[in-house]
Design a protein around this motif. Sequence first.
Motif, PDB file in Angstrom:
ATOM      1  N   PRO A 403       0.806  -1.221   0.000  1.00  0.00           N
ATOM      2  CA  PRO A 403       0.000   0.000   0.000  1.00  0.00           C
ATOM      3  C   PRO A 403       0.842   1.275   0.000  1.00  0.00           C
ATOM      4  O   PRO A 403       0.320   2.372  -0.118  1.00  0.00           O
ATOM      5  CB  PRO A 403      -0.789  -0.105   1.301  1.00  0.00           C
ATOM      6  CG  PRO A 403       0.127  -0.852   2.218  1.00  0.00           C
ATOM      7  CD  PRO A 403       0.837  -1.843   1.345  1.00  0.00           C
ATOM      8  N   PHE A 430      -5.782   6.446   0.373  1.00  0.00           N
ATOM      9  CA  PHE A 430      -6.100   6.131   1.761  1.00  0.00           C
ATOM     10  C   PHE A 430      -4.847   6.304   2.619  1.00  0.00           C
ATOM     11  O   PHE A 430      -3.726   6.379   2.104  1.00  0.00           O
ATOM     12  CB  PHE A 430      -6.619   4.695   1.853  1.00  0.00           C
ATOM     13  CG  PHE A 430      -5.753   3.704   1.118  1.00  0.00           C
ATOM     14  CD1 PHE A 430      -4.652   3.108   1.725  1.00  0.00           C
ATOM     15  CD2 PHE A 430      -5.995   3.386  -0.210  1.00  0.00           C
ATOM     16  CE1 PHE A 430      -3.839   2.218   1.056  1.00  0.00           C
ATOM     17  CE2 PHE A 430      -5.181   2.492  -0.909  1.00  0.00           C
ATOM     18  CZ  PHE A 430      -4.101   1.908  -0.260  1.00  0.00           C
ATOM     19  N   ARG A 431      -5.021   6.370   3.937  1.00  0.00           N
ATOM     20  CA  ARG A 431      -3.854   6.503   4.823  1.00  0.00           C
ATOM     21  C   ARG A 431      -2.875   5.361   4.552  1.00  0.00           C
ATOM     22  O   ARG A 431      -3.275   4.223   4.294  1.00  0.00           O
ATOM     23  CB  ARG A 431      -4.286   6.523   6.286  1.00  0.00           C
ATOM     24  CG  ARG A 431      -4.775   5.225   6.855  1.00  0.00           C
ATOM     25  CD  ARG A 431      -5.428   5.434   8.216  1.00  0.00           C
ATOM     26  NE  ARG A 431      -6.666   6.202   8.064  1.00  0.00           N
ATOM     27  CZ  ARG A 431      -7.209   6.922   9.045  1.00  0.00           C
ATOM     28  NH1 ARG A 431      -6.644   6.980  10.242  1.00  0.00           N
ATOM     29  NH2 ARG A 431      -8.334   7.591   8.840  1.00  0.00           N
ATOM     30  N   GLY A 432      -1.589   5.682   4.594  1.00  0.00           N
ATOM     31  CA  GLY A 432      -0.561   4.720   4.199  1.00  0.00           C
ATOM     32  C   GLY A 432      -0.038   4.984   2.805  1.00  0.00           C
ATOM     33  O   GLY A 432       1.033   4.495   2.440  1.00  0.00           O
ATOM     34  N   SER A 433      -0.796   5.766   2.009  1.00  0.00           N
ATOM     35  CA  SER A 433      -0.302   6.156   0.688  1.00  0.00           C
ATOM     36  C   SER A 433       0.885   7.106   0.848  1.00  0.00           C
ATOM     37  O   SER A 433       0.947   7.874   1.807  1.00  0.00           O
ATOM     38  CB  SER A 433      -1.419   6.837  -0.114  1.00  0.00           C
ATOM     39  OG  SER A 433      -2.529   5.980  -0.272  1.00  0.00           O
ATOM     40  N   ALA A 444      -1.327   4.583   9.023  1.00  0.00           N
ATOM     41  CA  ALA A 444      -1.759   3.261   8.562  1.00  0.00           C
ATOM     42  C   ALA A 444      -1.045   2.121   9.273  1.00  0.00           C
ATOM     43  O   ALA A 444      -1.367   0.949   9.030  1.00  0.00           O
ATOM     44  CB  ALA A 444      -1.508   3.138   7.062  1.00  0.00           C
ATOM     45  N   GLN A 447      -2.869  -1.046  10.592  1.00  0.00           N
ATOM     46  CA  GLN A 447      -4.280  -0.722  10.340  1.00  0.00           C
ATOM     47  C   GLN A 447      -4.816  -1.414   9.088  1.00  0.00           C
ATOM     48  O   GLN A 447      -5.826  -0.995   8.535  1.00  0.00           O
ATOM     49  CB  GLN A 447      -4.437   0.795  10.223  1.00  0.00           C
ATOM     50  CG  GLN A 447      -4.173   1.557  11.500  1.00  0.00           C
ATOM     51  CD  GLN A 447      -5.152   1.177  12.605  1.00  0.00           C
ATOM     52  OE1 GLN A 447      -6.355   1.017  12.376  1.00  0.00           O
ATOM     53  NE2 GLN A 447      -4.630   1.015  13.819  1.00  0.00           N
ATOM     54  N   TRP A 448      -4.151  -2.486   8.641  1.00  0.00           N
ATOM     55  CA  TRP A 448      -4.709  -3.262   7.525  1.00  0.00           C
ATOM     56  C   TRP A 448      -6.065  -3.817   7.969  1.00  0.00           C
ATOM     57  O   TRP A 448      -6.192  -4.413   9.049  1.00  0.00           O
ATOM     58  CB  TRP A 448      -3.786  -4.421   7.158  1.00  0.00           C
ATOM     59  CG  TRP A 448      -2.547  -4.020   6.397  1.00  0.00           C
ATOM     60  CD1 TRP A 448      -1.659  -3.058   6.738  1.00  0.00           C
ATOM     61  CD2 TRP A 448      -2.071  -4.599   5.185  1.00  0.00           C
ATOM     62  NE1 TRP A 448      -0.649  -2.992   5.808  1.00  0.00           N
ATOM     63  CE2 TRP A 448      -0.869  -3.921   4.836  1.00  0.00           C
ATOM     64  CE3 TRP A 448      -2.526  -5.613   4.345  1.00  0.00           C
ATOM     65  CZ2 TRP A 448      -0.143  -4.241   3.692  1.00  0.00           C
ATOM     66  CZ3 TRP A 448      -1.793  -5.940   3.208  1.00  0.00           C
ATOM     67  CH2 TRP A 448      -0.624  -5.253   2.887  1.00  0.00           C
ATOM     68  N   MET A 452      -7.393   1.774   7.522  1.00  0.00           N
ATOM     69  CA  MET A 452      -7.133   1.853   6.085  1.00  0.00           C
ATOM     70  C   MET A 452      -8.395   1.470   5.312  1.00  0.00           C
ATOM     71  O   MET A 452      -8.730   2.090   4.292  1.00  0.00           O
ATOM     72  CB  MET A 452      -5.968   0.937   5.698  1.00  0.00           C
ATOM     73  CG  MET A 452      -4.631   1.340   6.303  1.00  0.00           C
ATOM     74  SD  MET A 452      -3.360   0.057   6.137  1.00  0.00           S
ATOM     75  CE  MET A 452      -2.898   0.263   4.416  1.00  0.00           C
ATOM     76  N   HIS A 453      -9.077   0.465   5.814  1.00  0.00           N
ATOM     77  CA  HIS A 453     -10.327   0.041   5.174  1.00  0.00           C
ATOM     78  C   HIS A 453     -11.437   1.059   5.422  1.00  0.00           C
ATOM     79  O   HIS A 453     -12.244   1.337   4.525  1.00  0.00           O
ATOM     80  CB  HIS A 453     -10.722  -1.338   5.692  1.00  0.00           C
ATOM     81  CG  HIS A 453     -11.929  -1.906   5.004  1.00  0.00           C
ATOM     82  ND1 HIS A 453     -11.940  -2.187   3.659  1.00  0.00           N
ATOM     83  CD2 HIS A 453     -13.168  -2.213   5.464  1.00  0.00           C
ATOM     84  CE1 HIS A 453     -13.130  -2.665   3.317  1.00  0.00           C
ATOM     85  NE2 HIS A 453     -13.889  -2.685   4.394  1.00  0.00           N
ATOM     86  N   ASP A 455     -11.135   4.195   5.523  1.00  0.00           N
ATOM     87  CA  ASP A 455     -10.981   5.287   4.553  1.00  0.00           C
ATOM     88  C   ASP A 455     -11.708   4.970   3.250  1.00  0.00           C
ATOM     89  O   ASP A 455     -12.327   5.849   2.632  1.00  0.00           O
ATOM     90  CB  ASP A 455      -9.495   5.529   4.255  1.00  0.00           C
ATOM     91  CG  ASP A 455      -8.760   6.177   5.419  1.00  0.00           C
ATOM     92  OD1 ASP A 455      -9.418   6.653   6.367  1.00  0.00           O
ATOM     93  OD2 ASP A 455      -7.510   6.185   5.386  1.00  0.00           O
TER      94      ASP A 455
END
Length: 655
Positions: A403, A430-433, A444, A447-448, A452-453, A455
């Motif tokens: 991600p 989404f967060r983590g980008s 993120a 937060q898998w 993250m979901h 978002d």
Amino acid sequence: MSAANTAIDQFPLIPRDALFGNPTRAQGKISPDGTWLSWLAPLDGTLNIWLAPRDNPDDAKAITSSTDRPIRDHFWAPDGKSVGYIQDKGGDENFLLYRIDIASGEEVCLTPFEETRVRIVGASETILDEVLVGLNNRDAQFHDVHRLNLNTGALELVYENNAYAGFMSDDSLTLRMAMAQNEAGGTDYFRFSDGAFSDEPFESTAMEDALTTSPSGYTVDGSILYWMDSRGRDTAALYAQDTATGERTLIAEDDKADISGAMQDQKTGEIQAYAVNYLKTEWTAIDPEMKASLDWLGTQFDGEYGIMSRTEDDRTWIVWNDPVGDPVASHIYDRDASTLTPFYVTRPELEGAPLQRLHPVEITSRDGLTLPSYLTLPAGSDANGNGRPSAPVPMVLLVHGGPWARDGYGFNSTHQMLANRGYAVLSVNFRGSTGFGKSFLNAANKQWGLKMHDDLIDAVDWAVSEGIAVKDKVAIMGGSYGGYATLAGLAFTPDVFACGVDIVGPSNLETLLGTIPPYWAPLVKTFHERMGNPETEEGLALLKAASPLHKADQIIKPLLIAQGANDPRVKQDESDQIVGAMKDAGIPVTYVLYPDEGHGFAKPANSIAFFAVAENFLAECIGGRAEPLGDVLKPSTAEIVEGEDHVQGLKAALA
């Protein structure tokens, strides 16, 4: 069907071949001395490297003869005597380095080893016939550094590596630095001198800065080391560090986004311009002459543009232009004459097609984060041009991989196909980008399947509330992490999506981390810190909870899965596991396997075949248009392992 959706029938279907087939030409470059042009183009249906004199571009010939896997990248040797490329086998990502001699046409493999992945460690502006390469033919985990003569093929071992994840050299092809992951999950940087690396690092990052801080290279004289650096701040800024004193000077920063790239003087290595990419890419020039050139180009083009290739004297550039609503084109730019000569249009068959604009949008997550995103609407749906359809339409949420990557502004074949079929298409960072600062990225961590979901769900809710999407006609689709997000979407929030399309997505995070490629092992702590450590009770529980495999029995909506049999990152077992679980639970699933592909599709015939299946799958699920399957599967290697009955026209196409 809504009025906005019916309007799509006024516009012709864009053929899949035009979007996912071979480009007519791509990746144009110019030789260092400016006498030759090179590019990628099909030869008997497979992308190969072509060469032509600059003063007679029509006198072109193919200088490679690949008949199986397309060549997807090429480069000129610094001395201009040869062209090189890297190639793997069947998608296994063991890339070897090949050279084509311009004078004789002879092609040789410069790294003729089995199960080996080559890396370019360093190149030079003054030593034109040699480079430094990393080879993991001795130990699959570690790349030993070799000096490679590009003309003779001679390899000389420079450093046997048993500890480091990467290296950096200066213009003299002398190793200057090595990188290794530290116990905190960050990176330590070690100086090299007298044939060895220092015991103590001269720079270090914590885990929070590991993906937003990295050295960018030395000036030619070695006196300055450039950094993209987020330490002590949020977004990564551009710094110059004096290599003698260690003193650092801030060159550029932006509050919303990381510095995303830079252009350097080819003779001195000094920074001439830098880029920031928030919703779109914006270049700022430091050097006055560079500023004059970039400013002039900005008056010539709509949309995005950039530089693909520069001559040694820097007077001629190959420039690309992405108008976003038209196919990408390339030009030869004479900086002295201020002229642009058309080189090629990448996909001329799309000229005049009903291509749609990409709308940058900002979406707010439930906990207040701003999610930079991109929306494409079906042709004819946005009557007043305000970026909103006149009435809600079916939508596909298209999730990027990584991600730790990002979606960006520009022409996107998948967006265009889906919009042409009658869908709104939404891609969300989404967060983590990456690219939006370390706080956004680190939000993120672990937060898998969680925030993250969330978002992605928030983006769907936004699209419904804005009158863009029909609530019960939203599909989710993506590759790699986007494939995982698809599985998670159907398993964790089964009522949100009408169906899902997963391309090489992991279903079991525990087995995913247990089967990473060996050359990723020196960086494994990154995965443990950002996803969950399977060696701890807490981390293993987190990974299991975030694995769609363990909730496969909750998937109630149609699912299409594509997998490459040779994928070294997301092994075939990731798809096999969830397909088996769904079969055991009596849940329909369609599974397409490609025996000659890896982490995605390299061969156009396979890509075309998959998107043919996908568009017919989506048409049945959420009601858009589809180009019939016809004989599209025959040129591909697609194997329908499961579920031929669940896609309209698939059983007939196989028969």
